[in-house]
Design a protein around this motif. Structure first.
Motif, PDB file in Angstrom:
ATOM      1  N   TYR A   9       0.409   5.350   1.014  1.00 54.66           N
ATOM      2  CA  TYR A   9      -0.405   6.387   1.632  1.00 54.66           C
ATOM      3  C   TYR A   9       0.394   7.690   1.599  1.00 54.66           C
ATOM      4  O   TYR A   9       1.611   7.689   1.420  1.00 54.66           O
ATOM      5  CB  TYR A   9      -0.706   6.053   3.106  1.00 54.66           C
TER       6      TYR A   9
ATOM      7  N   PHE B 251      -5.080   7.269   1.594  1.00 55.46           N
ATOM      8  CA  PHE B 251      -4.741   6.115   0.766  1.00 55.46           C
ATOM      9  C   PHE B 251      -4.470   6.567  -0.667  1.00 55.46           C
ATOM     10  O   PHE B 251      -5.174   7.422  -1.210  1.00 55.46           O
ATOM     11  CB  PHE B 251      -5.903   5.123   0.797  1.00 55.46           C
TER      12      PHE B 251
ATOM     13  N   LEU C 118       4.087   7.247   2.670  1.00 56.91           N
ATOM     14  CA  LEU C 118       4.268   6.065   3.488  1.00 56.91           C
ATOM     15  C   LEU C 118       3.899   4.817   2.706  1.00 56.91           C
ATOM     16  O   LEU C 118       2.895   4.792   1.991  1.00 56.91           O
ATOM     17  CB  LEU C 118       3.380   6.143   4.737  1.00 56.91           C
TER      18      LEU C 118
ATOM     19  N   LEU D 178      -3.892  11.272   6.869  1.00 56.24           N
ATOM     20  CA  LEU D 178      -3.383  10.077   6.190  1.00 56.24           C
ATOM     21  C   LEU D 178      -4.355   9.675   5.096  1.00 56.24           C
ATOM     22  O   LEU D 178      -5.503   9.347   5.360  1.00 56.24           O
ATOM     23  CB  LEU D 178      -3.249   8.926   7.188  1.00 56.24           C
TER      24      LEU D 178
ATOM     25  N   TYR E  93       0.840  -1.193   0.000  1.00 51.19           N
ATOM     26  CA  TYR E  93       0.000   0.000   0.000  1.00 51.19           C
ATOM     27  C   TYR E  93       0.879   1.248   0.000  1.00 51.19           C
ATOM     28  O   TYR E  93       1.929   1.260   0.631  1.00 51.19           O
ATOM     29  CB  TYR E  93      -0.859   0.061   1.265  1.00 51.19           C
TER      30      TYR E  93
ATOM     31  N   GLN F  98       0.767  11.389   3.846  1.00 51.23           N
ATOM     32  CA  GLN F  98       0.424  12.101   5.070  1.00 51.23           C
ATOM     33  C   GLN F  98       0.846  13.550   4.936  1.00 51.23           C
ATOM     34  O   GLN F  98       2.027  13.868   4.796  1.00 51.23           O
ATOM     35  CB  GLN F  98       1.101  11.466   6.281  1.00 51.23           C
TER      36      GLN F  98
END
Lengths: 113, 115
Positions: free
Chosen positions: A35, A45, A91, A43, A33, A37
């Protein structure tokens, strides 16, 4: 064992340049995944890969963003023609087949000047 | 889509105090998972717990405990005898939607533990 690794840890670029961010998931994890931020958006997706299935790209904010996962392991997130609003911490996380528990890497801090 | 609400933006306590971080979720699913993550000043998100909606028993891990209440759609997190090392931002999360594994996160609660 080794956790999720990401590189670079920091990236400063000029507006309009392309950048590539790399993620190395935990060995044996089938899901990966990305993500983002940021201060204003929390946060969010971006994209999800599961094995050989078509990725879930529904979180990508524009067509300047793309990602690929080669050989079911390493993933690269590419941002083309970067804009200042792309500045954020990106992330990466991975999870094993049988659970939804996601383990996160340390992130890449992207600054677009 | 599912939603997670963490109404407490920031909490400040003195070391050794107990503190509870609130999490309220919205879901259309009858079975679901909930998560808590910790983000210390170093920035990395650290997994704390994954909870299945089947099991409503409270869970304890050392100084950490979690209270899952289906009736109020809450999954609160308590730290007993807080320590300075507990200072971090804590996020509650759940899958974004039915059948989707990507997570939707609450806005986080920043916990400051003063010595």
């Amino acid at each position: 064992g080794a956790g999720v690794s990401q590189s670079p840890s920091n990236k400063v670029t000029e507006k309009g340049k392309d950048v590539e961010l790399r993620c190395d998931p935990i060995s044996g994890h089938t899901a990966l995944y990305w993500y983002r931020q940021s201060l204003g958006q929390g946060l969010e997706f971006l994209i999800y890969f599961q094995g050989n299935s078509a990725p879930d790209k529904s979180g990508l904010p524009s067509d300047r963003f793309s990602a690929e996962r080669t050989g079911g392991s390493v993933s690269t997130l590419t941002i083309q023609r970067t804009q200042q609003e792309d500045s954020a911490v990106y992330l990466c996380a991975s999870s094993p087949q049988v659970t939804d528990t996601q383990y996160f890497g340390p992130g890449t801090r992207l600054t677009v000047l | 889509a599912q939603k997670v609400t963490q109404a407490q933006t920031e909490i400040s306590v003195v070391e050794k105090e107990d503190v509870t971080l609130d999490c309220v979720y919205e879901t259309r699913d009858t079975t679901y998972y909930l998560f808590w993550y910790k983000q210390p000043p170093s920035g990395e998100l650290v997994f704390l717990i994954r909870r299945n909606s089947f099991d409503e028993q409270n869970e304890i891990s050392g100084r950490y405990s979690w209270n899952f209440q289906k009736s109020t759609s809450s999954f609160n997190f308590t730290i007993t005898a807080s320590q300075v090392v507990d200072s971090a931002v804590y996020f509650c999360a759940q899958p974004m939607d039915t059948g989707r594994r990507a997570l939707t996160f609450g806005s986080g609660t920043r916990l400051q533990v003063q010595p």
